[in-house]
Write a protein that holds these residues in place. Structure first.
Motif, PDB file in Angstrom:
ATOM      1  N   UNK A 183     -10.702   8.719 -21.123  1.00  0.00           N
ATOM      2  CA  UNK A 183      -9.780   9.381 -20.190  1.00  0.00           C
ATOM      3  C   UNK A 183      -9.995  10.872 -20.364  1.00  0.00           C
ATOM      4  N   UNK A 184      -9.948  11.598 -19.289  1.00  0.00           N
ATOM      5  CA  UNK A 184     -10.210  13.025 -19.408  1.00  0.00           C
ATOM      6  C   UNK A 184      -9.426  13.804 -18.369  1.00  0.00           C
ATOM      7  N   UNK A 185      -9.201  15.057 -18.698  1.00  0.00           N
ATOM      8  CA  UNK A 185      -8.497  15.970 -17.812  1.00  0.00           C
ATOM      9  C   UNK A 185      -9.225  17.298 -17.909  1.00  0.00           C
TER      10      UNK A 185
ATOM     11  N   UNK B 276     -10.170  17.794 -12.552  1.00  0.00           N
ATOM     12  CA  UNK B 276     -10.420  16.364 -12.352  1.00  0.00           C
ATOM     13  C   UNK B 276      -9.744  15.614 -13.483  1.00  0.00           C
ATOM     14  N   UNK B 277      -8.864  14.704 -13.102  1.00  0.00           N
ATOM     15  CA  UNK B 277      -8.258  13.804 -14.076  1.00  0.00           C
ATOM     16  C   UNK B 277      -8.907  12.446 -13.830  1.00  0.00           C
ATOM     17  N   UNK B 278      -9.396  11.819 -14.873  1.00  0.00           N
ATOM     18  CA  UNK B 278     -10.119  10.579 -14.634  1.00  0.00           C
ATOM     19  C   UNK B 278     -10.006   9.585 -15.747  1.00  0.00           C
TER      20      UNK B 278
ATOM     21  N   UNK C  64     -15.414   0.572 -14.124  1.00  0.00           N
ATOM     22  CA  UNK C  64     -14.357   0.989 -13.199  1.00  0.00           C
ATOM     23  C   UNK C  64     -14.043   2.462 -13.402  1.00  0.00           C
ATOM     24  N   UNK C  65     -14.075   3.196 -12.311  1.00  0.00           N
ATOM     25  CA  UNK C  65     -13.876   4.642 -12.398  1.00  0.00           C
ATOM     26  C   UNK C  65     -12.767   5.075 -11.449  1.00  0.00           C
ATOM     27  N   UNK C  66     -11.867   5.907 -11.960  1.00  0.00           N
ATOM     28  CA  UNK C  66     -10.843   6.499 -11.107  1.00  0.00           C
ATOM     29  C   UNK C  66     -10.867   8.006 -11.332  1.00  0.00           C
ATOM     30  N   UNK C  67     -10.936   8.764 -10.260  1.00  0.00           N
ATOM     31  CA  UNK C  67     -10.948  10.225 -10.357  1.00  0.00           C
ATOM     32  C   UNK C  67      -9.887  10.811  -9.436  1.00  0.00           C
ATOM     33  N   UNK C  68      -9.075  11.712  -9.967  1.00  0.00           N
ATOM     34  CA  UNK C  68      -8.077  12.423  -9.156  1.00  0.00           C
ATOM     35  C   UNK C  68      -8.354  13.910  -9.234  1.00  0.00           C
ATOM     36  N   UNK C  69      -8.387  14.524  -8.077  1.00  0.00           N
ATOM     37  CA  UNK C  69      -8.677  15.957  -8.009  1.00  0.00           C
ATOM     38  C   UNK C  69      -7.399  16.720  -7.670  1.00  0.00           C
ATOM     39  N   UNK C  70      -7.242  17.884  -8.271  1.00  0.00           N
ATOM     40  CA  UNK C  70      -6.150  18.750  -7.841  1.00  0.00           C
ATOM     41  C   UNK C  70      -6.457  20.199  -8.193  1.00  0.00           C
ATOM     42  N   UNK C  71      -5.729  21.098  -7.581  1.00  0.00           N
ATOM     43  CA  UNK C  71      -5.876  22.526  -7.871  1.00  0.00           C
ATOM     44  C   UNK C  71      -4.726  22.941  -8.761  1.00  0.00           C
TER      45      UNK C  71
END
Ligand SMILES: [Zn+2]
Length: 169
Positions: free
Chosen positions: A86-88, A60-62, A45-52
């Motif tokens: 978990x990574x940021x 990428x926070x994931x 299961x993978x969740x990725x959130x992108x932001x500037x």
């Protein structure tokens, strides 16, 4: 808004729109991981959130969740480990860009706007797969079990002989 993860990450484009994706893969979808694990059909299961950040630094926070069936390096039986990296990550054009960023970000020098989602996920999983996986409990080592097996095969007299030898020393 959540949607399946595209095959290619378009870093700046996703980040500037603050997109969030989640998807369920299988171990066999990640070729370099599936070589190491025996549970090919198990879910990833993978969740990725992108932001500037600061209006210009794509991040990428994931979070990835999977069970890894590996070979225990002590008893050679299967050991199943739950991995949850978990990574940021902050993708910088140059090192100076990162100076004002929060220390919670892991910084990566990167000038690629597009890269493979599968390769990206694979790299993050590889970081957390232990080099020498082992059971948490004290499983017997190969060397430890060897003499026990030998004793079972020997006749009682041989064991007596061993005892005599020990007494002599
Ligand atoms: Zn073991």
């Amino acid at each position: 808004m959540k949607q399946g993860i595209p095959d290619t990450i378009k870093l700046f484009r996703f980040a500037s729109r603050s997109l969030t994706f989640s998807q369920r893969y299988q171990v066999k979808d990640l070729p370099r991981i599936s070589k190491l694990l025996s549970n090919q059909d198990s879910t990833v299961d993978v969740k990725l959130s992108f932001n500037l950040e600061e209006g210009k630094i794509p991040c990428i926070k994931g979070e990835i969740k999977l069970d890894a069936a590996l070979t225990c390096q002590r008893c050679l039986d299967e050991v199943s480990l739950h991995l949850q990296p978990k990574f940021q990550l902050a993708f910088l054009q140059n090192e100076q860009q990162g100076e004002t960023l929060s220390a919670s970000f892991e910084t990566i020098l990167n000038t690629d706007e597009e890269f493979s989602t599968i390769e990206f996920i694979t790299d993050e999983v590889l970081i957390v797969i232990p080099m020498t996986p082992m059971h948490k409990h004290k499983c017997a080592s190969y060397q430890d079990t060897q003499p026990i097996n030998q004793q079972k095969r020997e006749n009682p007299f041989a064991i007596l002989q061993q005892l005599k030898n020990t007494t002599k020393e």
